[in-house]
Design an enzyme around this catalytic site. Structure first.
Site, PDB file in Angstrom:
ATOM      1  N   HIS A 123       0.780  -1.139  -0.228  1.00 50.31           N
ATOM      2  CA  HIS A 123      -0.064  -0.109  -0.077  1.00 50.31           C
ATOM      3  C   HIS A 123       0.969   1.143   0.015  1.00 50.31           C
ATOM      4  CE1 HIS A 123      -2.140   3.249   2.200  1.00 50.31           C
ATOM      5  NE2 HIS A 123      -3.164   2.972   1.420  1.00 50.31           N
ATOM      6  N   HIS A 169       1.707  10.909  -2.064  1.00 48.93           N
ATOM      7  CA  HIS A 169       0.651  10.724  -1.354  1.00 48.93           C
ATOM      8  C   HIS A 169      -0.314  12.300  -1.385  1.00 48.93           C
ATOM      9  CE1 HIS A 169      -1.758   8.882   2.301  1.00 48.93           C
ATOM     10  NE2 HIS A 169      -2.146   8.767   1.225  1.00 48.93           N
TER      11      HIS A 169
END
Length: 590
Positions: A123, A169
């Site tokens: 992830h 991110h």
């Protein structure tokens, strides 16, 4: 000899001695050496078959072991004696290289559709640390691939001038890395640990023109390595068919929605982060998806949510801008509109990938457990950490595996007991990153019923584990690492991670002031679902005044354990193997 200063004028001295072979080892040597002082290759061969369960072992295999032990232990290329003494025999049994607890070769059937396997999944694979402010880099991607991870996630965003693509991110303070750098590193390291396919999941925040640019990057970087089916797949190809191939998985292109920068909100976003009050993390059985949340799902995860939650099967407003990009997507992702029943609908002519957060999965399993199992028999289910795991911690992987989820996505740069379970699961099948799902998760009975994870099951197997002894700490740790005044007081925790009915932890007594502790304790574990059970082993050093020190851990798939007396290497809390620390254990599954 180790010295520990007690005060200005008094020093205690302790000698590190090699512990004698356990009684079981002495008895086995005496029996198979027929009471003599030496064991021949033929006698070792009988031991391998009778005690170690190696029915396929040959005399030549035993001769090879004898030769390696004599060379390693006596440092001589040619040795006149071709037999083992009791100490040689102990050396062999305690060697993790010569006598490992599980196989290091691929042995599962690799010719079933890809959806029939649990897949080692990362992830936010590009993050070096926490989810909010760490650097983005290709280094953690390379580390993950070298460990055997087969699914890499990249969040792709326009750069500041909107003419190139960065990986970061989104809506956080993470520093970006260029997409092309990540792709080149994936190409270079994708198959260093395993020949089986690598899936790149793209969380796409791009305009159509930048999607076209990504398509060009992918094509130029990977070329014929890319798996691009000409038409929609009714069933996905097999890992064997897809060796050395790269699979792209993302949502089909749709209207671009520019993400608003949210950096000014990040300054106090550490509030509500998941705690790590224990250096090696909480017990997996103590973790719940809602634990530590100080916000509701709607606002807590806004800055960290997985955009694959959104509907990817709505009309594609501007998909014509990136037709080449769309053709490269071999595994379509997204969540159709409707309730859970609709979302989990199995379509005859289509294979798709659905992403659910750990919280959404837990809620879904309450009323739709069998629907999830049925969905994952053909389609792919990816589970990802909740948005408030800011420090890159993880969750209970077993919930996903119990329901057939192929891609249980973990923060591989983190650490803790949940990550140890992930490492343990994918030590199976030679560490190739693909573990064949148990048959019960794939079966449909004559009445059309599938496995019900909530059903009360009978005990199917019993695992017997004996912890003989440990060694190697005096080589891998400083003399005063555990205690400034005396040698360590080690004890071992042994238990099972698996379905709730099987989960338990037990521990040995502590052995005081000894670098080579001998426990000689046996434990029994009844298992209702041995196929999903993982053996957990942890060594700790007892500390009367503070929290006990960490001395090593490992996690091993019960279904892969070799029977007999085995050397079990231990790992540090980040999952890196110690050079010397290991346990001598005995396994029996009946």
């Amino acid at each position: 000899m180790g010295s520990y200063r007690m005060c200005v004028c008094f020093t205690r001295k302790f000698k590190v001695t090699e512990a004698a072979p356990p009684p079981d080892v002495k008895d086995a040597f005496s029996k198979y050496a027929e009471g003599g002082p030496h064991m021949t290759a033929e006698q070792l061969h009988r031991f391998l078959i009778d005690v170690q369960g190696q029915s396929g072992a040959t005399v030549a295999d035993a001769e090879g072991i004898v030769q390696q032990v004599l060379q390693k232990r006596h440092h001589m290329a040619k040795f006149r004696r071709h037999t083992l003494t009791l100490d040689d025999f102990r050396y062999y049994l305690f060697s993790a290289d010569l006598n490992p607890p599980i196989d290091d070769k691929v042995h599962h059937d690799m010719t079933a559709p890809l959806s029939h396997y649990f897949i080692y999944t990362g992830h936010n694979s590009y993050l070096t640390g926490n989810q909010l402010s760490s650097d983005c880099s290709d280094v953690p991607i390379i580390k993950a691939l070298k460990r055997g991870v087969r699914v890499v996630e990249l969040d792709i965003w326009p750069n500041s001038t909107k003419d190139d693509v960065h990986v970061l991110h989104g809506r956080t303070l993470t520093t970006p890395v260029e997409l092309i750098k990540c792709l080149k590193s994936i190409k270079e390291h994708a198959f260093s640990a395993s020949p089986y396919p690598v899936v790149i999941t793209l969380e796409d925040h791009l305009t159509p023109d930048l999607q076209a640019k990504v398509a060009q990057m992918l094509t130029q970087t990977f070329g014929k390595m890319l798996f691009c089916p000409e038409e929609s797949l009714k069933e996905f190809r097999t890992p064997e068919d897809l060796k050395y191939r790269i699979i792209i998985s993302t949502k089909p292109p749709k209207e671009y929605l520019e993400g608003q920068s949210n950096k000014d909100k990040m300054s106090n976003s550490q509030k509500g982060k998941d705690s790590d009050d224990d250096v090696w993390g909480k017990e997996p059985t103590e973790l719940t998806a809602d634990q530590e949340d100080e916000k509701s799902d709607s606002d807590a995860s806004e800055n960290n949510r997985d955009d694959e939650d959104t509907d990817a099967f709505e009309p594609e407003v501007r998909s014509s801008g990136a037709p080449v990009y769309k053709r490269l997507i071999a595994l379509h992702a997204g969540k159709p509109k409707g309730g859970l029943k609709e979302v989990l609908k199995v379509e005859v002519d289509k294979v798709r990938r659905l992403s659910l957060s750990e919280q959404a999965l837990e809620k879904a399993t309450l009323s739709h457990g069998t629907d999830i199992v049925r969905f994952t028999q053909k389609n792919f289910l990816r589970i990802y950490p909740k948005g408030t795991r800011f420090n890159s911690s993880n969750y209970k992987p077993l919930i996903g595996w119990m329901h057939g989820a192929q891609m249980v996505a973990f923060n591989m740069q983190g650490y803790g007991r949940s990550l140890w379970l992930m490492h343990g699961m994918f030590r199976a099948n030679g560490g190739c990153g693909y573990v064949k799902k148990p048959d019960f998760l794939m079966n449909v009975d004559p009445n059309g019923q599938v496995f019900d994870p909530k059903a009360n099951l009978l005990v199917k197997k019993t695992l017997k584990v004996k912890v003989y002894m440990g060694d190697g700490w005096h080589l891998d740790f400083k003399q005063t690492h555990f205690d400034s005044y005396s040698p360590p007081d080690f004890y071992t925790r042994v238990g099972i991670a698996g379905v709730p009915a099987d989960e338990i932890m037990k521990k040995t007594k502590k052995i005081e002031d000894n670098w080579t502790p001998v426990w000689g304790e046996e434990f029994t574990f009844p298992l209702t679902v041995p196929e999903l059970a993982l053996l957990r082993v942890e060594v700790h050093e007892y500390d009367m005044s503070e929290k006990d020190d960490f001395g090593g851990q490992t996690c091993l798939p019960v279904s892969e354990l070799k029977p007999g007396i085995r050397a079990v290497p231990l790992f540090d809390r980040k999952g890196e193997k110690y050079n010397s620390v290991r346990l001598l254990m005995h396994f029996e599954l009946v």
